[in-house]
Design an enzyme around this catalytic site. Sequence first.
Site, PDB file in Angstrom:
ATOM      1  N   LYS A 197       0.859  -1.188   0.000  1.00 53.49           N
ATOM      2  CA  LYS A 197       0.000   0.000   0.000  1.00 53.49           C
ATOM      3  C   LYS A 197       0.892   1.233   0.000  1.00 53.49           C
ATOM      4  O   LYS A 197       2.035   1.181   0.457  1.00 53.49           O
ATOM      5  CB  LYS A 197      -0.909   0.017   1.234  1.00 53.49           C
ATOM      6  N   ASP A 229      -6.898   4.420  -5.037  1.00 51.80           N
ATOM      7  CA  ASP A 229      -7.581   4.295  -3.748  1.00 51.80           C
ATOM      8  C   ASP A 229      -8.244   5.645  -3.495  1.00 51.80           C
ATOM      9  O   ASP A 229      -8.468   6.406  -4.453  1.00 51.80           O
ATOM     10  CB  ASP A 229      -6.579   3.919  -2.648  1.00 51.80           C
TER      11      ASP A 229
END
Length: 466
Positions: free
Chosen positions: A114, A154
């Site tokens: 991430k 995201d």
Amino acid sequence: MSHLPNEPEFQQAVSELVSCLENSKLFKIHPDLRRCLEVVQVPERVIQFRVVWENDKGELQLNRGYRVQFNSTLGPYKGGLRFHPTVNLSILKFLGFEQIFKNALTGLSMGGGKGGSDFDPKGKSDAEIRRFCESFMRELSRHIGPNVDVPAGDIGVGGREVGYMFGAYKKYRNAWEGVLTGKGFDFGGSYIRPEATGYGLVYYVAHMIKYASAGKESFDGKTVSVSGSGNVAQFAARKVIELGGKVVSFSDSQGTLLKEAGFTNEDIDAIADIKLKRKALTDLLEQNADLKSQTKYLKGERPWKHIKVDVALPSATQNEVDKADAEALVAGGCRFIAEGSNMGCDLDAIAVFESSRLDTKLTNGGCWYGPGKASNCGGVAVSGLEMAQNSQRIHWTPEEVDKKLGDIMKNCFENCVETAVEYADESVEYRTNKHTTGHFPSLVQGANIAGFAKVANAMHDLGDWW
């Protein structure tokens, strides 16, 4: 995890996993797997860098950039990039940690990672966002690649930002590579990728409903509450409507919009348009008198306590459902909740749902909880399918991608159920597809055990622990 006092989100994610594993039979049957717990909690690599860019006034701007390359056991690091002022290492580590096991549950060859930045795209011009993305990718491009690390979008990172970053990567590396997913279709994107997380969430819950009712029920006629109003919420709502359900809520950081008669696809078009302009639901109501007259706006509120529903789909951000919200949903007769957002329910809320699952006083079986690492894995699953298409330099049809997504979500659900029953308390009778007596299997336990065991066994075989 006491040595990480300043990383509460990451501690929460680890605590949830450890609690599930410790309260199952996994370590009694496979005691050696416990040794992997400490190893898997530490990222393989954490990259932090400065991002210097210029605003439209020619003024120097400074942000922090991150990439947490958490675990590459099953494949290249895979996980989104988040641009939001709240981004910090604790949040990115929690998201990357969850991503390891989520990706494992898809059955595809992807590790977990991430990244992102504390940059806020809201209020910025296209030119400012492009300059930021180019500066961000100047450093990130050193650390990623189609066989190393494949980021995606995201929160705060949509098609525009992915396009700018892909263009920058191509210039810096002088190579066209499938290094980002969520790309535009004309330069390597996949059909169904924008819809995938929302569609996959609904497919997963459809299997929950079918299993709980022994095949007698579906989304048809169900009342559904959705939080958030971004990509996941919009496409989850569209799929619910397509399957015959009624969506009665959307929300954003400022409040909740309720429509007891149910939102239409035209309403969702209007929400999508306002969100594309990075405006609030209140701005939509100012522009749409008809929708304003048909809805109720609750400033500063989340939807869970304000309307009775059959299904709840938290699809905004982490910890958006707390203990009081969970108790209200159970008391209101909600039967199914599944996370479109990552870690959408806090630990106290999960405890309420898990308790209701075993409460014999609740004739509806309680509120069955689907954890995000399973229920929202459809997004990264189609990202994995995009990677496969890029490797072959082909495009699959929308029908092909949607079929593969449906199969992945079905397999994920069945894996969670079967694992939960295998490692659960033998004294408890569980419902099956053949009958409706007994309790629901714990999907959170099933997801955590299935994901962890797959990764831990592979890490052992690679010599990462012994």
